[in-house]
Design a protein around this motif. Structure first.
Motif, PDB file in Angstrom:
ATOM      1  N   SER A   8      42.733  35.077  42.511  1.00 33.73           N
ATOM      2  CA  SER A   8      42.808  35.828  43.768  1.00 33.73           C
ATOM      3  C   SER A   8      43.779  36.993  43.651  1.00 33.73           C
ATOM      4  N   VAL A   9      44.953  36.742  43.086  1.00 30.73           N
ATOM      5  CA  VAL A   9      45.978  37.781  42.982  1.00 30.73           C
ATOM      6  C   VAL A   9      45.518  38.914  42.071  1.00 30.73           C
ATOM      7  N   VAL A  10      45.016  38.565  40.889  1.00 33.86           N
ATOM      8  CA  VAL A  10      44.599  39.595  39.934  1.00 33.86           C
ATOM      9  C   VAL A  10      43.412  40.384  40.472  1.00 33.86           C
ATOM     10  N   ALA A  11      42.424  39.701  41.017  1.00 28.98           N
ATOM     11  CA  ALA A  11      41.239  40.383  41.534  1.00 28.98           C
ATOM     12  C   ALA A  11      41.594  41.289  42.713  1.00 28.98           C
ATOM     13  N   GLN A  12      42.504  40.837  43.580  1.00 28.81           N
ATOM     14  CA  GLN A  12      42.895  41.666  44.722  1.00 28.81           C
ATOM     15  C   GLN A  12      43.641  42.909  44.255  1.00 28.81           C
ATOM     16  N   ALA A  13      44.553  42.751  43.295  1.00 27.76           N
ATOM     17  CA  ALA A  13      45.301  43.905  42.782  1.00 27.76           C
ATOM     18  C   ALA A  13      44.359  44.938  42.165  1.00 27.76           C
ATOM     19  N   ASN A  42      43.370  37.070  52.307  1.00 27.59           N
ATOM     20  CA  ASN A  42      43.006  35.767  52.849  1.00 27.59           C
ATOM     21  C   ASN A  42      41.540  35.451  52.530  1.00 27.59           C
ATOM     22  N   LEU A  43      40.670  36.430  52.749  1.00 32.46           N
ATOM     23  CA  LEU A  43      39.252  36.245  52.442  1.00 32.46           C
ATOM     24  C   LEU A  43      39.026  36.048  50.947  1.00 32.46           C
ATOM     25  N   MET A  44      39.817  36.755  50.137  1.00 37.68           N
ATOM     26  CA  MET A  44      39.678  36.626  48.691  1.00 37.68           C
ATOM     27  C   MET A  44      39.941  35.195  48.244  1.00 37.68           C
ATOM     28  N   MET A  45      41.019  34.589  48.748  1.00 33.86           N
ATOM     29  CA  MET A  45      41.355  33.220  48.340  1.00 33.86           C
ATOM     30  C   MET A  45      40.253  32.246  48.728  1.00 33.86           C
ATOM     31  N   LYS A  46      39.650  32.450  49.879  1.00 29.19           N
ATOM     32  CA  LYS A  46      38.572  31.558  50.300  1.00 29.19           C
ATOM     33  C   LYS A  46      37.265  31.858  49.563  1.00 29.19           C
ATOM     34  N   SER A  47      37.073  33.120  49.183  1.00 36.33           N
ATOM     35  CA  SER A  47      35.850  33.489  48.461  1.00 36.33           C
ATOM     36  C   SER A  47      35.809  32.912  47.060  1.00 36.33           C
ATOM     37  N   THR A  48      36.961  32.525  46.509  1.00 30.75           N
ATOM     38  CA  THR A  48      36.956  31.937  45.166  1.00 30.75           C
ATOM     39  C   THR A  48      36.139  30.653  45.114  1.00 30.75           C
ATOM     40  N   SER A  49      35.889  30.028  46.256  1.00 30.98           N
ATOM     41  CA  SER A  49      35.068  28.816  46.258  1.00 30.98           C
ATOM     42  C   SER A  49      33.644  29.109  45.785  1.00 30.98           C
ATOM     43  N   LEU A  50      33.208  30.380  45.892  1.00 29.86           N
ATOM     44  CA  LEU A  50      31.874  30.750  45.428  1.00 29.86           C
ATOM     45  C   LEU A  50      31.780  30.788  43.904  1.00 29.86           C
ATOM     46  N   ALA A  63      34.551  36.350  36.729  1.00 27.04           N
ATOM     47  CA  ALA A  63      34.966  36.101  38.109  1.00 27.04           C
ATOM     48  C   ALA A  63      35.902  37.197  38.602  1.00 27.04           C
ATOM     49  N   VAL A  64      36.908  37.532  37.806  1.00 24.43           N
ATOM     50  CA  VAL A  64      37.875  38.561  38.208  1.00 24.43           C
ATOM     51  C   VAL A  64      37.182  39.907  38.355  1.00 24.43           C
ATOM     52  N   LEU A  65      36.324  40.244  37.401  1.00 28.22           N
ATOM     53  CA  LEU A  65      35.623  41.530  37.460  1.00 28.22           C
ATOM     54  C   LEU A  65      34.758  41.627  38.715  1.00 28.22           C
ATOM     55  N   THR A  66      33.978  40.597  38.989  1.00 24.51           N
ATOM     56  CA  THR A  66      33.069  40.647  40.140  1.00 24.51           C
ATOM     57  C   THR A  66      33.828  40.689  41.452  1.00 24.51           C
ATOM     58  N   LEU A  67      34.861  39.853  41.574  1.00 22.96           N
ATOM     59  CA  LEU A  67      35.648  39.853  42.808  1.00 22.96           C
ATOM     60  C   LEU A  67      36.343  41.191  43.018  1.00 22.96           C
ATOM     61  N   ALA A  68      36.875  41.779  41.947  1.00 27.95           N
ATOM     62  CA  ALA A  68      37.562  43.066  42.063  1.00 27.95           C
ATOM     63  C   ALA A  68      36.589  44.173  42.464  1.00 27.95           C
ATOM     64  N   VAL A  69      35.432  44.196  41.834  1.00 28.62           N
ATOM     65  CA  VAL A  69      34.423  45.216  42.150  1.00 28.62           C
ATOM     66  C   VAL A  69      33.955  45.063  43.594  1.00 28.62           C
ATOM     67  N   ASN A  70      33.764  43.832  44.031  1.00 23.74           N
ATOM     68  CA  ASN A  70      33.355  43.585  45.415  1.00 23.74           C
ATOM     69  C   ASN A  70      34.443  43.997  46.399  1.00 23.74           C
ATOM     70  N   GLU A  71      35.673  43.606  46.099  1.00 22.18           N
ATOM     71  CA  GLU A  71      36.789  43.911  47.001  1.00 22.18           C
ATOM     72  C   GLU A  71      37.050  45.404  47.088  1.00 22.18           C
ATOM     73  N   ALA A  72      36.818  46.138  45.996  1.00 21.23           N
ATOM     74  CA  ALA A  72      37.088  47.570  45.973  1.00 21.23           C
ATOM     75  C   ALA A  72      36.294  48.320  47.031  1.00 21.23           C
ATOM     76  N   TRP A  99      45.660  26.314  40.680  1.00 21.33           N
ATOM     77  CA  TRP A  99      46.323  27.425  40.015  1.00 21.33           C
ATOM     78  C   TRP A  99      45.334  28.532  39.680  1.00 21.33           C
ATOM     79  N   ARG A 100      44.128  28.163  39.243  1.00 22.94           N
ATOM     80  CA  ARG A 100      43.117  29.179  38.955  1.00 22.94           C
ATOM     81  C   ARG A 100      42.717  29.924  40.221  1.00 22.94           C
ATOM     82  N   THR A 101      42.610  29.213  41.322  1.00 26.11           N
ATOM     83  CA  THR A 101      42.289  29.860  42.590  1.00 26.11           C
ATOM     84  C   THR A 101      43.325  30.917  42.937  1.00 26.11           C
TER      85      THR A 101
END
Length: 287
Positions: free
Chosen positions: A43-48, A183-191, A120-129, A37-39
């Motif tokens: 993923s959804v929040v960070a991608q948005a 798709n990449l975001m969901m797999k990147s959560t493993s990091l 986690a959300v902040l870093t993933l969002a900044v990276n994805e942006a 569920w956390r994955t």
């Protein structure tokens, strides 16, 4: 006799425990489901957030002000030029070590937002942006400039032109690479396990430490990652059909089999926005 017993024990240890595998695959523990569920929600929040921030950066790169264009380009250069793993450590551990900011748990209503989840959300969002900025910029550049000139001739303000004329058309171009990015975001959560976030991968590691069933539990995790990306492939295909221009007959897109396993006639390479016959590189394949 002792040697025979030892060989039997070694074979049992080295063998694949099918009962353990099927048990965790079909009826995973509550801890594993919590990690799953956390994955998903991270993923959804960070991608948005990444899409929204990427839109801002893409507009800055198209600004008539040189300072904004420079800032947008520098952001994309910096983020895309450093590994996500390093960014995670710098944001969560580095900021605290430097005394800049320490992520602490925050209570929102009846929910507790963990500090590690915030990081986690902040870093993933900044990276994805950074990647979404390039995708959006390429999609906007692919739209015929004559449409902008026509809107200006009608007296439309630049902001209204962007909102009413350009962005709706760009959205059709953005969706396929956006789906790939998610798709990449969901797999990147493993990091995220590197900063101690108990998502699906780290949960599998914890179960492995307790049971020593390495191959079995990580194969279960792989199956769940595969299930997530497969479900998203269906969702992405549905969204693309809904956004297809009703006034024209869209070119035949890749079949579901081609989306999942690739092959001739499959989707464009990751980060490629196809406009007519000319592909426009964007996202992670553009540099």
């Amino acid at each position: 006799m002792a040697d025979t017993s030892l060989l039997a024990d070694s074979a049992q240890v080295a063998g694949f425990d099918w009962s353990f595998f099927w048990h965790y695959l079909i009826s995973p523990s509550g801890t594993f489901l919590e990690g799953l569920w956390r994955t998903v929600y991270i993923s959804v929040v960070a991608q948005a957030l990444g899409v929204l921030l990427g839109l801002v950066i893409a507009l800055a790169q198209r600004s008539r002000f040189a300072a904004l264009r420079w800032a947008g380009g520098a952001y994309v250069w910096l983020i895309r030029g450093t590994p996500l793993l390093v960014q995670l450590v710098l944001v969560y551990n580095g900021l605290a070590a430097a005394g800049v900011y320490r992520f602490t748990d925050v209570q929102v209503g009846g929910l507790v937002l963990l500090g590690v989840v915030q990081a986690a959300v902040l870093t993933l969002a900044v990276n994805e942006a950074a990647y979404m900025a390039e995708i959006i910029r390429a999609a906007l550049d692919a739209i015929d400039r004559g449409q902008t000139e026509a809107a200006q001739a009608l007296g439309m303000a630049p902001s209204l032109t962007m909102r009413v004329v350009l962005l709706p058309q760009a959205l059709r171009i953005i969706v396929p690479p956006l789906g790939n990015e998610f798709n990449l975001m969901m797999k990147s959560t493993s990091l995220l396990s590197v900063i101690g976030l108990q998502e699906m991968f780290l949960t599998a590691q914890s179960i492995n430490s307790a049971t020593f069933k390495t191959f079995e539990i990580f194969l279960v995790a792989a199956c769940y990652y595969l299930a997530l990306t497969t479900v998203w492939s269906f969702v992405q295909r549905f969204i693309e059909r809904k956004l297809a221009d009703p006034g024209t007959t869209p070119p035949p897109g890749p079949s579901l089999r081609e989306r999942l396993v690739g092959g001739r006639g499959g989707p464009a390479p990751r980060g490629t926005a196809v406009v007519g016959k000319e592909p426009t590189l964007a996202g992670r394949e553009a540099s």
